[in-house]
Design a protein around this motif. Structure first.
Motif, mmCIF file in Angstrom:
data_model
loop_
_atom_site.group_PDB
_atom_site.id
_atom_site.type_symbol
_atom_site.label_atom_id
_atom_site.label_comp_id
_atom_site.label_asym_id
_atom_site.label_seq_id
_atom_site.Cartn_x
_atom_site.Cartn_y
_atom_site.Cartn_z
ATOM 1 N N PRO B 22 7.214 -33.176 2.556
ATOM 2 C CA PRO B 22 8.401 -33.927 2.113
ATOM 3 C C PRO B 22 8.707 -35.138 2.983
ATOM 4 N N VAL B 23 8.400 -35.050 4.306
ATOM 5 C CA VAL B 23 8.743 -36.160 5.192
ATOM 6 C C VAL B 23 8.011 -37.447 4.809
ATOM 7 N N ASP B 24 6.871 -37.316 4.098
ATOM 8 C CA ASP B 24 6.100 -38.506 3.714
ATOM 9 C C ASP B 24 6.915 -39.453 2.833
ATOM 10 N N ALA B 25 7.821 -38.882 2.069
ATOM 11 C CA ALA B 25 8.657 -39.720 1.202
ATOM 12 C C ALA B 25 9.539 -40.648 2.033
ATOM 13 N N LYS B 26 9.833 -40.223 3.278
ATOM 14 C CA LYS B 26 10.694 -41.038 4.146
ATOM 15 C C LYS B 26 9.904 -41.947 5.068
ATOM 16 N N THR B 27 8.654 -41.599 5.368
ATOM 17 C CA THR B 27 7.873 -42.414 6.300
ATOM 18 C C THR B 27 7.039 -43.465 5.584
#
Lengths: 405, 405
Positions: B22-27
């Motif tokens: 999920p963090v990929d959506a923010k990075t």
């Protein structure tokens, strides 16, 4: 002021030094014919190893507390687990470099011996005048982490006669090579806010962090000089008294509490030095009114819980093995001072906290106060310092609670 | 934006990782099912040891120049004796810590292996919530020398499959312990003025000095966590890719030149990290408009003398052993980049010098420009950056001649 004639002392134990030098007229250190160079065996940290009048269960616990697994954390603010964890982490670099050769080489580098962990330097010497070398060294030194940097001529009076071996419990001959004509002296600032919490283990983190920054800078500057093709020997608390060298190098003046007072950071500094044969021009000692301030201030003498700081005039103290003989100056009672450290389980910097020169001089108003301390507004400056409660203690919790931003 | 579902990859070589998180959506890192963790054997510095398409006489001389006694000084400004002397002194700490166990332990710590030179920590764990731990860690971390500090969850995707042994000329299994749930990421600023002189050996001093400051901080922070009673493993360029961890820890965004861009120092930083099981709360990734700026800027792509920086959109590069597979991003041509370093005899940071985020943000006008780069004034900010000649090269002599204050 003393005569500036170069006089060879009667009783001086060293071969080559002269006990009085022209620079003394500028530094304010009056040196008598009783002068004798100091043997590091007699400093309090070494006496705590071999001298039963200093060594105690408390002093042992004090030293052990720097090994976190042996430390006893308390509930009182400033001496809790987090405070010791930070203090001992701040000491990391100093401990690590000191421990590297302690077992294998009987060297506690930075505290009892000079540093030796360098790479080969250049095989040829840089071409440059002393003036160019000095300007470039100062530029490089600041780049490599020195907060301030100065140069003085080599002065054997402040070099110890012996270093000390904690392995063999005896002193050992000084191994500084011959022919190192200059001393590069650096200072690094200690952390202002944590010093406000002294006495506390947390404030000891400022000591460790000041050393760590100092060590990085002095090691890198030493490697720089070696890279220029010259000899350079890096030293922290080992090998020589740092304060008279720093005063001679124009970095500050000597204070009543026995500490260097710098214009940039007051007494809130750690000192290191490099002995070198790189041709350099020496700085002139500076005078920004410190002696006159200390003459009337006595804030440190009053604040010291064990009254280790003199209230009187500078004096010769020739009957105490932990004090250098034949130098007229303010001298703290090192035994009382260290006993307080041992009893509270961490080092103490109350004299730094309350010193009217312990300010953040990036603030314009504090620069105004410093200027007032250098002239006829001195008493007003001291009154303001007191009224505005500059030296007041803050709690460790106050520091930990601030946002880290 | 990718789906935030956690998908186990078909071909992934590791046992436990999921290729998309999920963090990929923010990075902004898009990870495909082709994803494979990176083996450090394939980075350019290691390929210069074992790969004849990279190793050359020039690359050998490049590495040797970091040993001052082997360096060849030139007459041209920026590559003279003093420049190499300072560069190699600035590398002192990084070299010293890397060399300590290279012969005896086949470890090049900080570059090919994690650091191991620590004292025993506390025998009991500190009592504190993740929230308290995180706030205190950040306060302690800044005190211990980190210019900025963040936390992300452990993410195995960015951990190398293998470290590399330059002694045995082969890769070796990763020795990171199990169960380290968080990564503390720190950045330290590189020196602004010397970076302005790139290309030069002098600007390489900024690289070395940035590393040295970073290493002191990361070692001290690691010791701090150990002193709290928890496990902590310190890492610099070894063991894991630092940039995705730094982005996930909220320290900055990824730039076209393949570097981390931080709000405080732009791309002028060095990164280190600590893997730990101290309970901590992760930061959120930040967005201050870097992607949109890099989309239209291309100043680094134009300035790069060997055109190693892409002009195009972010892409998957799955056919080059030195590039991580299955991540859509801007990817520099590492072979071209390193060849330029080898040919000029020092590292290059032209892409840092010309980056519009490479500014001193203590200056209010520069903070205004940064704000403009985050919104619809972006093109005007880029035009001003160009007109005001921010990225222009200065000579090494210009830097050396300035007074050291």
């Amino acid at each position: 002021m003393i005569e500036s004639a170069r006089v060879k002392s009667r009783d001086c134990s060293c071969e080559s030094c002269v006990c009085q030098k022209p620079v003394d007229a500028k530094t304010g250190f009056e040196v008598s014919d009783e002068f004798e160079r100091f043997n590091q065996k007699y400093d309090m940290f070494n006496r705590a190893v071999w001298d039963d009048t200093v060594r105690s269960e408390r002093s042992q616990k004090f030293f052990e507390s720097y090994f976190t697994d042996l430390a006893e954390f308390r509930k009182v603010e400033g001496f809790q687990h987090r405070d010791y964890a930070l203090r001992n982490a701040a000491w990391y670099i100093a401990d690590f470099t000191a421990d590297l050769l302690e077992i294998s080489g009987d060297r506690k580098e930075g505290f009892l011996d000079t540093y030796t962990m360098f790479r080969e330097g250049a095989t040829r010497k840089i071409e440059g005048s002393a003036e160019e070398n000095t300007a470039e060294l100062k530029r490089a030194g600041k780049f490599l982490g020195a907060d301030a940097i100065g140069v003085c001529d080599y002065d054997e009076r402040w070099v110890y006669t012996h270093n000390y071996s904690r392995q063999k419990l005896t002193d050992k001959p000084m191994d500084l090579p011959e022919g190192l004509s200059s001393v590069v002296v650096i200072v690094n600032e200690m952390h202002h806010q944590t010093i406000k919490t002294v006495p506390s283990a947390l404030s000891g983190a400022a000591t460790g962090q000041g050393y760590s920054r100092d060590i990085i800078a002095v090691l890198s500057i030493t490697q720089y000089i070696r890279n220029l093709g010259y000899r350079a020997v890096a030293s922290l608390n080992d090998t020589a008294l740092s304060i008279p060298l720093a005063v001679q190098a124009g970095l500050g003046q000597y204070g009543r509490h026995g500490l260097l007072i710098t214009p940039e950071f007051g007494p809130r500094v750690r000192i290191a030095k490099v002995f070198t044969d790189l041709p350099l021009n020496a700085n002139e000692p500076i005078d920004f009114g410190v002696t006159e301030t200390c003459n009337i201030c006595r804030r440190c003498s009053v604040a010291c819980p064990v009254k280790a700081i003199p209230f009187d005039e500078p004096a010769f103290i020739n009957d105490n093995i932990s004090h250098i003989k034949g130098v007229r100056k303010w001298t703290i009672d090192a035994k009382k001072c260290f006993k307080f450290w041992a009893n509270q389980g961490t080092d103490c910097s109350i004299c730094i906290r309350v010193c009217p020169y312990n300010k953040d001089f990036r603030v314009a108003f504090n620069r105004l106060l410093r200027w007032m301390l250098s002239n006829r507004w001195r008493r007003l400056a001291l009154w303001l310092d007191s009224k505005l409660k500059y030296g007041q203690r803050r709690t460790a919790g106050w520091w930990w609670r601030q946002p880290s931003a």
